[in-house]
Write a protein that holds these residues in place. Structure first.
Motif, PDB file in Angstrom:
ATOM      1  N   ARG A  55       5.203  -3.082  -2.378  1.00 44.63           N
ATOM      2  CA  ARG A  55       5.168  -1.618  -2.289  1.00 44.63           C
ATOM      3  C   ARG A  55       4.087  -1.026  -3.187  1.00 44.63           C
ATOM      4  NH1 ARG A  55      10.674  -1.801  -3.212  1.00 44.63           N
ATOM      5  NH2 ARG A  55      11.760  -2.086  -1.272  1.00 44.63           N
ATOM      6  N   MET A  56       4.007  -1.524  -4.435  1.00 34.93           N
ATOM      7  CA  MET A  56       2.996  -1.012  -5.364  1.00 34.93           C
ATOM      8  C   MET A  56       1.584  -1.293  -4.849  1.00 34.93           C
ATOM      9  SD  MET A  56       4.761  -1.678  -9.132  1.00 34.93           S
ATOM     10  CE  MET A  56       3.442  -2.724  -9.573  1.00 34.93           C
ATOM     11  N   PHE A  57       1.358  -2.483  -4.263  1.00 35.19           N
ATOM     12  CA  PHE A  57       0.037  -2.818  -3.740  1.00 35.19           C
ATOM     13  C   PHE A  57      -0.334  -1.880  -2.597  1.00 35.19           C
ATOM     14  CE2 PHE A  57      -2.596  -5.024  -0.639  1.00 35.19           C
ATOM     15  CZ  PHE A  57      -3.718  -5.275  -1.414  1.00 35.19           C
ATOM     16  N   ILE A  58       0.581  -1.644  -1.686  1.00 32.29           N
ATOM     17  CA  ILE A  58       0.297  -0.766  -0.540  1.00 32.29           C
ATOM     18  C   ILE A  58       0.033   0.656  -1.017  1.00 32.29           C
ATOM     19  CG2 ILE A  58       1.317   0.281   1.521  1.00 32.29           C
ATOM     20  CD1 ILE A  58       2.668  -2.463   2.004  1.00 32.29           C
ATOM     21  N   ARG A  59       0.843   1.148  -1.938  1.00 31.98           N
ATOM     22  CA  ARG A  59       0.632   2.504  -2.453  1.00 31.98           C
ATOM     23  C   ARG A  59      -0.689   2.627  -3.191  1.00 31.98           C
ATOM     24  NH1 ARG A  59       6.762   3.085  -4.341  1.00 31.98           N
ATOM     25  NH2 ARG A  59       7.602   3.855  -2.388  1.00 31.98           N
ATOM     26  N   SER A  60      -1.042   1.628  -4.005  1.00 34.73           N
ATOM     27  CA  SER A  60      -2.301   1.704  -4.747  1.00 34.73           C
ATOM     28  C   SER A  60      -3.496   1.572  -3.813  1.00 34.73           C
ATOM     29  CB  SER A  60      -2.355   0.629  -5.826  1.00 34.73           C
ATOM     30  OG  SER A  60      -2.453  -0.655  -5.252  1.00 34.73           O
ATOM     31  N   SER A  61      -3.312   0.901  -2.684  1.00 35.39           N
ATOM     32  CA  SER A  61      -4.407   0.765  -1.719  1.00 35.39           C
ATOM     33  C   SER A  61      -4.656   2.061  -0.977  1.00 35.39           C
ATOM     34  CB  SER A  61      -4.091  -0.344  -0.721  1.00 35.39           C
ATOM     35  OG  SER A  61      -4.015  -1.577  -1.372  1.00 35.39           O
ATOM     36  N   ALA A  62      -3.617   2.838  -0.778  1.00 32.96           N
ATOM     37  CA  ALA A  62      -3.743   4.086  -0.018  1.00 32.96           C
ATOM     38  C   ALA A  62      -4.187   5.260  -0.877  1.00 32.96           C
ATOM     39  CB  ALA A  62      -2.413   4.411   0.647  1.00 32.96           C
ATOM     40  N   ASN A  63      -3.935   5.208  -2.171  1.00 30.19           N
ATOM     41  CA  ASN A  63      -4.244   6.333  -3.055  1.00 30.19           C
ATOM     42  C   ASN A  63      -5.144   5.887  -4.194  1.00 30.19           C
ATOM     43  OD1 ASN A  63      -2.460   8.044  -1.655  1.00 30.19           O
ATOM     44  ND2 ASN A  63      -0.737   7.149  -2.765  1.00 30.19           N
ATOM     45  N   PRO A  64      -6.007   6.790  -4.679  1.00 26.32           N
ATOM     46  CA  PRO A  64      -6.783   6.462  -5.868  1.00 26.32           C
ATOM     47  C   PRO A  64      -5.862   6.274  -7.067  1.00 26.32           C
ATOM     48  CG  PRO A  64      -7.599   8.462  -4.822  1.00 26.32           C
ATOM     49  CD  PRO A  64      -6.332   8.078  -4.123  1.00 26.32           C
ATOM     50  N   ILE A  65      -6.303   5.488  -8.022  1.00 26.07           N
ATOM     51  CA  ILE A  65      -5.508   5.212  -9.219  1.00 26.07           C
ATOM     52  C   ILE A  65      -5.784   6.285 -10.261  1.00 26.07           C
ATOM     53  CG2 ILE A  65      -5.194   3.597 -11.124  1.00 26.07           C
ATOM     54  CD1 ILE A  65      -5.791   1.363  -9.190  1.00 26.07           C
ATOM     55  N   SER A  66      -4.740   6.795 -10.875  1.00 24.49           N
ATOM     56  CA  SER A  66      -4.891   7.755 -11.973  1.00 24.49           C
ATOM     57  C   SER A  66      -4.837   6.994 -13.282  1.00 24.49           C
ATOM     58  CB  SER A  66      -3.766   8.788 -11.944  1.00 24.49           C
ATOM     59  OG  SER A  66      -3.843   9.547 -10.775  1.00 24.49           O
ATOM     60  N   THR A  67      -5.804   7.248 -14.124  1.00 28.85           N
ATOM     61  CA  THR A  67      -5.839   6.607 -15.433  1.00 28.85           C
ATOM     62  C   THR A  67      -5.059   7.457 -16.416  1.00 28.85           C
ATOM     63  OG1 THR A  67      -7.884   7.721 -15.995  1.00 28.85           O
ATOM     64  CG2 THR A  67      -8.082   5.563 -14.951  1.00 28.85           C
ATOM     65  N   PRO A  68      -4.703   6.891 -17.586  1.00 30.98           N
ATOM     66  CA  PRO A  68      -3.950   7.680 -18.574  1.00 30.98           C
ATOM     67  C   PRO A  68      -4.667   8.945 -19.011  1.00 30.98           C
ATOM     68  CG  PRO A  68      -3.914   5.364 -19.138  1.00 30.98           C
ATOM     69  CD  PRO A  68      -4.842   5.513 -17.977  1.00 30.98           C
ATOM     70  N   ARG A 117      -9.214  -3.109  -1.142  1.00 29.80           N
ATOM     71  CA  ARG A 117      -8.970  -4.408  -0.527  1.00 29.80           C
ATOM     72  C   ARG A 117      -9.008  -5.495  -1.584  1.00 29.80           C
ATOM     73  NH1 ARG A 117     -12.905  -3.319   4.587  1.00 29.80           N
ATOM     74  NH2 ARG A 117     -11.666  -1.658   5.463  1.00 29.80           N
ATOM     75  N   CYS A 118      -8.358  -6.598  -1.260  1.00 27.52           N
ATOM     76  CA  CYS A 118      -8.262  -7.699  -2.224  1.00 27.52           C
ATOM     77  C   CYS A 118      -9.629  -8.259  -2.599  1.00 27.52           C
ATOM     78  CB  CYS A 118      -7.396  -8.818  -1.653  1.00 27.52           C
ATOM     79  SG  CYS A 118      -5.688  -8.319  -1.457  1.00 27.52           S
ATOM     80  N   ASP A 119     -10.603  -8.181  -1.696  1.00 25.54           N
ATOM     81  CA  ASP A 119     -11.924  -8.737  -1.996  1.00 25.54           C
ATOM     82  C   ASP A 119     -12.837  -7.748  -2.709  1.00 25.54           C
ATOM     83  OD1 ASP A 119     -12.477  -7.015   0.077  1.00 25.54           O
ATOM     84  OD2 ASP A 119     -13.350  -8.515   1.391  1.00 25.54           O
TER      85      ASP A 119
END
Length: 107
Positions: A10-23, A33-35
């Protein structure tokens, strides 16, 4: 059988669909993608034509740096049946034979 997703999936799919927020509250664009490719980035494609034996040519298709397929290509040129009225018309036919080595679903 139906199986539910693990928390890591679930975390992988969510992080793939949305940009990551940093602290620091800035949004960074993370690889989707994994590559390491981004969402809109495609793999490079390289075609290599090899030897010809008995009218059949070998072609290797390489996607990115790790995926390769090998195929045999045959071609037959024949004059069109209606050469008087439509001399430039023709037909292209593709036949694909997949072995069970490609995927168990092809058996």
């Amino acid at each position: 059988s139906h199986r539910s997703m693990s928390q890591n999936e679930r975390m992988f799919i969510r992080s793939s669909a949305n940009p990551i927020s940093t602290p620091s509250s800035t949004t960074t664009s993370a690889p989707l993608r994994c590559d390491g490719r981004s969402h809109g980035e495609i793999r490079s494609i390289k075609l290599t034509f090899g030897r010809t034996i008995h009218g059949r040519a070998e072609c290797t298709v390489q996607y990115g740096s790790s995926t390769r397929t090998v195929s045999i290509i045959t071609c037959e040129l024949v004059p069109p049946t209606n050469v008087d009225t439509r001399p430039n018309d023709g037909v292209i036919v593709f036949n694909v034979d997949l072995s069970p080595m490609g995927c168990m679903g092809y058996e």
